[in-house]
Design a protein around this motif. Structure first.
Motif, PDB file in Angstrom:
ATOM      1  N   LYS A 111      47.702  30.564   9.209  1.00  0.00           N
ATOM      2  CA  LYS A 111      47.213  30.144   8.013  1.00  0.00           C
ATOM      3  C   LYS A 111      46.871  31.208   7.148  1.00  0.00           C
ATOM      4  O   LYS A 111      45.846  31.669   7.423  1.00  0.00           O
ATOM      5  CB  LYS A 111      45.997  29.090   8.399  1.00  0.00           C
ATOM      6  CG  LYS A 111      45.340  28.647   7.144  1.00  0.00           C
ATOM      7  CD  LYS A 111      44.124  27.861   7.313  1.00  0.00           C
ATOM      8  CE  LYS A 111      43.430  27.286   6.148  1.00  0.00           C
ATOM      9  NZ  LYS A 111      42.380  26.283   6.272  1.00  0.00           N
ATOM     10  N   TYR A 142      44.282  32.142  11.675  1.00  0.00           N
ATOM     11  CA  TYR A 142      43.679  31.550  10.579  1.00  0.00           C
ATOM     12  C   TYR A 142      42.762  32.546   9.943  1.00  0.00           C
ATOM     13  O   TYR A 142      41.783  33.228  10.568  1.00  0.00           O
ATOM     14  CB  TYR A 142      42.900  30.351  10.851  1.00  0.00           C
ATOM     15  CG  TYR A 142      41.961  29.702   9.592  1.00  0.00           C
ATOM     16  CD1 TYR A 142      42.418  30.005   8.348  1.00  0.00           C
ATOM     17  CD2 TYR A 142      40.738  29.042   9.891  1.00  0.00           C
ATOM     18  CE1 TYR A 142      41.296  29.697   7.328  1.00  0.00           C
ATOM     19  CE2 TYR A 142      40.033  28.677   8.769  1.00  0.00           C
ATOM     20  CZ  TYR A 142      40.402  28.900   7.745  1.00  0.00           C
ATOM     21  OH  TYR A 142      39.457  28.487   6.699  1.00  0.00           O
ATOM     22  N   ILE A 183      44.741  28.146  17.622  1.00  0.00           N
ATOM     23  CA  ILE A 183      44.391  29.156  16.798  1.00  0.00           C
ATOM     24  C   ILE A 183      43.370  29.929  16.705  1.00  0.00           C
ATOM     25  O   ILE A 183      42.250  29.439  16.904  1.00  0.00           O
ATOM     26  CB  ILE A 183      44.285  28.215  15.360  1.00  0.00           C
ATOM     27  CG1 ILE A 183      45.378  26.997  15.538  1.00  0.00           C
ATOM     28  CG2 ILE A 183      44.183  29.063  14.158  1.00  0.00           C
ATOM     29  CD1 ILE A 183      46.764  27.713  15.560  1.00  0.00           C
ATOM     30  N   CYS A 225      40.266  33.065   8.364  1.00  0.00           N
ATOM     31  CA  CYS A 225      39.032  32.369   7.896  1.00  0.00           C
ATOM     32  C   CYS A 225      38.140  33.232   7.011  1.00  0.00           C
ATOM     33  O   CYS A 225      37.790  34.392   7.548  1.00  0.00           O
ATOM     34  CB  CYS A 225      38.090  31.677   9.125  1.00  0.00           C
ATOM     35  SG  CYS A 225      36.718  30.817   8.562  1.00  0.00           S
ATOM     36  N   SER A 245      48.521  24.543   3.940  1.00  0.00           N
ATOM     37  CA  SER A 245      47.107  24.217   4.941  1.00  0.00           C
ATOM     38  C   SER A 245      45.989  24.431   4.274  1.00  0.00           C
ATOM     39  O   SER A 245      45.358  25.591   4.266  1.00  0.00           O
ATOM     40  CB  SER A 245      47.147  25.100   6.240  1.00  0.00           C
ATOM     41  OG  SER A 245      45.968  25.184   6.912  1.00  0.00           O
TER      42      SER A 245
END
Length: 218
Positions: free
Chosen positions: A76, A48, A13, A50, A119
């Motif tokens: 995600k 992801y 990821i 983030c 998630s």
């Protein structure tokens, strides 16, 4: 990426905000993603979005272009936008790919739209409840219970995000897990009022879990 893959994971990821600076364009980001894919042979990749060091959200067509390489199998999503999520799912339909929504507020709607799962940080409090929701979100026999669970998650958003992950570690302590509340970054003070909120969350979850006859993982 190669070292992580060699450890035996199903996919590696990538953090979207680490592939380009905040002031760099989507074109620069795209170029680096395709270069990364080129340099890593056939290793499956995921993204992801983030929120640190900043949040870079992939646009639907960007994600579709990456998925079309047959190398990107996981995403995600943290866009908080159900319209965008539906567009991403539409553009990646038929591919070996799964979108996992991080935003619990529209968890049921995301799952109904075709998300492969969730998630979310709530999984670090009560993973069995998230599994239950993924198993029953479209089950007419549990329609009322699903709504109760979705509302419970919405109602407790604030307490679960406040000084996270300290709060989740304290919650896991109460569940019997031998874990400290230590965290490597300063997320704020774990005040008595926050402690009380987590303890109330624990009691409310225990009641909900018992009412739904959910088998616990911890």
């Amino acid at each position: 990426m190669k070292e992580v893959s060699d450890a035996g994971v199903e996919a590696v990821i990538a953090i979207s905000s680490l592939l380009a600076e905040e002031n760099e364009t989507d074109e620069v980001f795209n170029e680096r993603v395709f270069d990364l894919l080129h340099q890593t042979d056939k290793i499956p990749l995921g993204f992801y979005e983030c929120p640190v060091p900043y949040k870079r959200v992939l646009k639907p067509q960007q994600l579709a272009d990456f998925v079309s390489t047959d190398r990107v199998i996981y995403h995600k999503d943290t866009c908080l936008d159900l319209v965008q999520i539906k567009e991403k799912l539409k553009l990646t339909e038929g591919k070996t790919f799964g979108l996992y929504d991080a935003y619990i507020v529209h968890a049921v709607e995301s799952l109904k739209a075709g998300a492969s799962g969730l998630s979310c940080i709530q999984g670090n409090y009560f993973p069995e409840l998230i599994v239950w929701l993924c198993d029953h979100y479209n089950d007419e026999a549990f329609k009322d219970e699903v709504q109760v669970v979705q509302q419970f998650l919405i109602d407790n958003m604030d307490v679960m995000h406040n000084v996270y992950p300290v709060v989740s570690k304290y919650f896991l302590q109460k569940r019997g897990l031998n874990i400290s509340t230590f965290t490597r970054r300063n997320v704020g003070s774990f005040t008595p009022s926050i402690v009380k909120g987590v303890e109330t969350l624990f009691d409310d979850y225990t009641l909900l879990r018992n009412n739904l006859n959910i088998k616990i993982f911890i």
